[in-house]
Design an enzyme around this catalytic site. Structure first.
Site, mmCIF file in Angstrom:
data_model
loop_
_atom_site.group_PDB
_atom_site.id
_atom_site.type_symbol
_atom_site.label_atom_id
_atom_site.label_comp_id
_atom_site.label_asym_id
_atom_site.label_seq_id
_atom_site.Cartn_x
_atom_site.Cartn_y
_atom_site.Cartn_z
ATOM 1 C CB CYS A 98 -0.916 -0.007 1.224
ATOM 2 S SG CYS A 98 -1.904 1.483 1.352
ATOM 3 C CB CYS B 221 -0.630 2.477 4.076
ATOM 4 S SG CYS B 221 -2.113 1.883 3.294
ATOM 5 C CG ASP B 222 3.177 1.040 4.522
ATOM 6 O OD1 ASP B 222 2.795 1.500 5.615
ATOM 7 O OD2 ASP B 222 2.906 -0.113 4.139
#
Ligand code: NAP
Length: 311
Positions: free
Chosen positions: A139, A142-143
């Site tokens: 992701c 997200c990261d």
């Protein structure tokens, strides 16, 4: 009907609160069906991770996947749909209803929609599992921010890999995309934009042999599939977008296509009357937010007709 005092009955129970499930919830609740949505995590599913939803017709200028999903959730709830975060354990047909058992409660539904979507496919290479969350990620939204101005490898040649590499190139100008074939699978507009991005280097005909690192990702071994040559590149992160696998554990009894996706008719009806499937879990050729939403709306319409005929 086999109801007892602890089992609440709904017209329509939706398993999965991705965009297919939320669209179905909105249409069903607005159409007067008593509607319940069950999901193990936050409403939105995969679409939550879209940095910028730029191809949804009429949504212009674009908004983030997170905002889009929040709007869908609010809209479904505004019409009366109930959304509960829980884990569904099983779905069984009991006389003329479906019994849906979660870790806490049991619910009865005259109709049920399977909208559990698809999960990330793994590469199954050494280091992938061991270094997940330590530089290996599925992701980018997200990261990605953890790897600002760092070296980043992106694996895959589809829409997700290209879109996410584009997003990551806003955080770092050292992105390498690795694809196992000599051309990208992504839609032409998406692929062309990626190939024109000077911050993204593309290694074609290449596959990952191993992801290496002590406690965090430090390097990646790439094999050229034509020459067999293996090269080790230093990197801080490996973002993997190798496609999806349908999440069908709850409905093993339903017929699937050769790739494991649930077969339905044009009304989203599965082989079991009253049981529908919508979104990425369904056998079809084009998986987009807009096609998932369309599936959900059609499933809700079909469920409404089924319930009216039944009552
Ligand atoms: P996808 O289209 O299935 O692409 C997966 C990519 O990973 C392919 O390029 C595939 O290679 C590669 N791959 C698969 N297994 C691999 C392995 N073991 N090792 C190395 N590479 C591997 O999946 P996706 O990109 O996640 O997209 C899923 C669906 O969502 C698609 O229908 C897509 O159109 C849609 N989507 C659309 C958008 C958009 O419209 N902007 C954005 C994201 C996703 P091969 O090409 O050789 O098979």
């Amino acid at each position: 009907m086999a109801e007892n005092s602890t089992e609440k009955t709904y017209d329509f129970i939706i398993i999965g609160a991705g965009v297919a499930g939320l669209a179905a919830a909105q249409y069903a609740a607005r159409g007067g069906l008593k509607t319940l949505v069950l999901d193990l995590s936050l409403p939105g599913g995969q679409a939550l991770t879209i940095p910028n939803l730029e191809n949804y017709p009429g949504l212009f200028p674009s908004i983030s996947g997170t905002d889009f999903c929040q709007n869908m959730k609010n809209q479904a709830e505004s019409f009366g749909a109930e959304i509960i975060q829980t884990t569904v354990k099983s779905i069984d047909k009991v006389e003329n209803t479906f019994r849906v058992e979660t870790i806490k409660e049991k619910y009865l539904g005259y109709t049920v929609l399977i909208a559990t979507g698809a999960g990330h496919r793994k590469l199954n290479v050494k280091g992938e599992m061991e270094l997940e969350g330590r530089g290996v990620s599925y992701c980018a939204t997200c990261d990605g921010p953890f790897f600002r101005n760092r070296k980043i490898f992106v694996i895959g040649g589809g829409d997700s890999a290209c879109d996410e590499a584009m997003y990551l190139s806003t955080l770092s100008d050292d992105i390498t995309l690795v694809h196992r074939r000599d051309e990208l699978r992504a839609q032409k507009a998406v692929a062309d934009r990626l190939l024109a991005n000077e911050k993204v280097k593309v290694l074609f005909n290449s596959k990952v042999k191993e992801i290496k690192g002590e406690g965090r990702v430090q390097s990646i071994e790439i094999e050229n599939v034509q020459t067999g040559d293996v090269t080790e590149y230093p990197t801080d992160a490996v973002f993997i977008f190798a496609g999806m696998n349908p999440v069908t554990e709850l409905v093993e009894m339903l017929p699937k296509d050769e790739a494991g996706y649930i077969k339905t008719d044009d009304n989203m009806q599965t082989l079991i009357p009253g049981m529908y499937a919508a979104g990425d879990i369904r056998s079809k050729s084009f998986r987009q937010v807009v096609t998932a939403v369309s599936d959900g709306a059609i499933a809700a319409h079909s469920a409404g007709e089924f319930v009216r005929n039944m009552k």
